[in-house]
Design a protein around this motif. Sequence first.
Motif, mmCIF file in Angstrom:
data_model
loop_
_atom_site.group_PDB
_atom_site.id
_atom_site.type_symbol
_atom_site.label_atom_id
_atom_site.label_comp_id
_atom_site.label_asym_id
_atom_site.label_seq_id
_atom_site.Cartn_x
_atom_site.Cartn_y
_atom_site.Cartn_z
ATOM 1 N N ASP A 82 0.841 -1.192 0.000
ATOM 2 C CA ASP A 82 0.000 0.000 0.000
ATOM 3 C C ASP A 82 0.882 1.249 0.000
ATOM 4 O O ASP A 82 2.112 1.162 -0.110
ATOM 5 C CB ASP A 82 -0.984 -0.018 1.170
ATOM 6 N N ALA A 83 0.269 2.417 0.134
ATOM 7 C CA ALA A 83 1.006 3.681 0.008
ATOM 8 C C ALA A 83 2.038 3.887 1.103
ATOM 9 O O ALA A 83 2.963 4.692 0.943
ATOM 10 C CB ALA A 83 0.024 4.848 -0.002
ATOM 11 N N SER A 84 1.912 3.167 2.210
ATOM 12 C CA SER A 84 2.896 3.280 3.287
ATOM 13 C C SER A 84 3.962 2.199 3.214
ATOM 14 O O SER A 84 4.856 2.147 4.067
ATOM 15 C CB SER A 84 2.183 3.213 4.642
ATOM 16 N N GLU A 136 -9.308 2.312 -3.620
ATOM 17 C CA GLU A 136 -8.140 1.549 -3.157
ATOM 18 C C GLU A 136 -7.092 1.407 -4.259
ATOM 19 O O GLU A 136 -7.429 1.251 -5.434
ATOM 20 C CB GLU A 136 -8.571 0.161 -2.675
ATOM 21 N N ILE A 137 -5.819 1.418 -3.849
ATOM 22 C CA ILE A 137 -4.722 1.292 -4.805
ATOM 23 C C ILE A 137 -3.516 0.646 -4.117
ATOM 24 O O ILE A 137 -3.225 0.947 -2.948
ATOM 25 C CB ILE A 137 -4.343 2.662 -5.413
ATOM 26 N N TYR A 138 -2.842 -0.242 -4.855
ATOM 27 C CA TYR A 138 -1.675 -0.955 -4.346
ATOM 28 C C TYR A 138 -0.674 -1.105 -5.493
ATOM 29 O O TYR A 138 -0.974 -0.774 -6.642
ATOM 30 C CB TYR A 138 -2.066 -2.347 -3.814
ATOM 31 N N VAL A 139 0.508 -1.623 -5.165
ATOM 32 C CA VAL A 139 1.501 -1.886 -6.207
ATOM 33 C C VAL A 139 2.080 -3.286 -6.062
ATOM 34 O O VAL A 139 2.111 -3.862 -4.974
ATOM 35 C CB VAL A 139 2.655 -0.849 -6.189
ATOM 36 N N ASP A 140 2.516 -3.799 -7.195
ATOM 37 C CA ASP A 140 3.194 -5.096 -7.310
ATOM 38 C C ASP A 140 4.530 -4.809 -8.003
ATOM 39 O O ASP A 140 4.680 -5.047 -9.195
ATOM 40 C CB ASP A 140 2.316 -6.046 -8.139
ATOM 41 N N PRO A 141 5.509 -4.235 -7.269
ATOM 42 C CA PRO A 141 6.713 -3.708 -7.914
ATOM 43 C C PRO A 141 7.555 -4.744 -8.640
ATOM 44 O O PRO A 141 8.273 -4.396 -9.587
ATOM 45 C CB PRO A 141 7.488 -3.064 -6.755
ATOM 46 N N HIS A 195 5.341 5.990 -5.208
ATOM 47 C CA HIS A 195 4.671 6.726 -6.278
ATOM 48 C C HIS A 195 3.144 6.694 -6.162
ATOM 49 O O HIS A 195 2.456 7.360 -6.941
ATOM 50 C CB HIS A 195 5.070 6.157 -7.639
ATOM 51 N N ILE A 196 2.612 5.949 -5.203
ATOM 52 C CA ILE A 196 1.153 5.824 -5.097
ATOM 53 C C ILE A 196 0.510 7.163 -4.773
ATOM 54 O O ILE A 196 -0.428 7.612 -5.458
ATOM 55 C CB ILE A 196 0.767 4.769 -4.045
ATOM 56 N N GLU A 197 0.978 7.817 -3.730
ATOM 57 C CA GLU A 197 0.346 9.069 -3.302
ATOM 58 C C GLU A 197 0.426 10.156 -4.380
ATOM 59 O O GLU A 197 -0.598 10.797 -4.677
ATOM 60 C CB GLU A 197 0.965 9.558 -1.995
ATOM 61 N N PRO A 198 1.597 10.390 -5.013
ATOM 62 C CA PRO A 198 1.636 11.389 -6.086
ATOM 63 C C PRO A 198 0.707 11.048 -7.260
ATOM 64 O O PRO A 198 0.099 11.945 -7.841
ATOM 65 C CB PRO A 198 3.106 11.385 -6.521
ATOM 66 N N PHE A 199 0.597 9.753 -7.587
ATOM 67 C CA PHE A 199 -0.273 9.345 -8.690
ATOM 68 C C PHE A 199 -1.735 9.604 -8.347
ATOM 69 O O PHE A 199 -2.517 10.046 -9.201
ATOM 70 C CB PHE A 199 -0.044 7.867 -9.007
#
Length: 223
Positions: A38-40, A113-118, A100-104
């Motif tokens: 997540d963003a954190s 909801e938003i997450y990443v799979d780097p 990059h989640i928060e700026p996006f």
Amino acid sequence: MAAPVTRQVSAWVLSPASSDAERGQPLAAAVAELPVLDASGRRLPFGALFRERRAVVVFVRHFLCYVCKEYVEDLAKIPKSVLREADVTLIVIGQSSYHHIEPFCKLTGYSHEIYVDPERKIYKRLGMKRGEEISSSGQSPHIKSSLLSGSLQSLWRAVTGPLFDFQGDPAQQGGTLIIGPGNSIHFVHRDRNRLDHKPINAVLQLVGVQPVNFMSRPTVIHV
């Protein structure tokens, strides 16, 4: 006497060639256990996102992609109230660093909801395409910029951002799942190229949500 052969039926692991046969099949437990951030930077299993609820999960290419930016800007216009009424959750997954989640989200106005799979492990296991397939995808109702202007905007954001990087693999394509509760897959769409995303209202129709007017303010069209 030879021992009897036991046939083990495993959960469905998606492949690029799969189609309607995937619907109603369970997502493999190994895929559900892969982490998203997540963003954190907090890690949680992919499957936890839809374990107890139905979800529309949109995988985007990368956060500097102008197509993804404009598509997510329209996702942001979906009222949370209509999703709650249909008992469905909207989730975006990118493949950049969690930084990059928060700026996006600020850039697109996206508040679902938003997450990443780097490391793109989930993208790979779901059979998301890498590379551009030349095909006619028609005119997207969500993309307003031309290839030239959109690419220049992406480049400008890259060079003026706090970190000069591509915020994900530029060759990676995304897709859309409707999944849950649990690991039951109800719909799969894999993008063949950057413009091959599923029109948002077509996805909303599949989960019983009224179409949204994306031309201006987030207005639900009652039909």
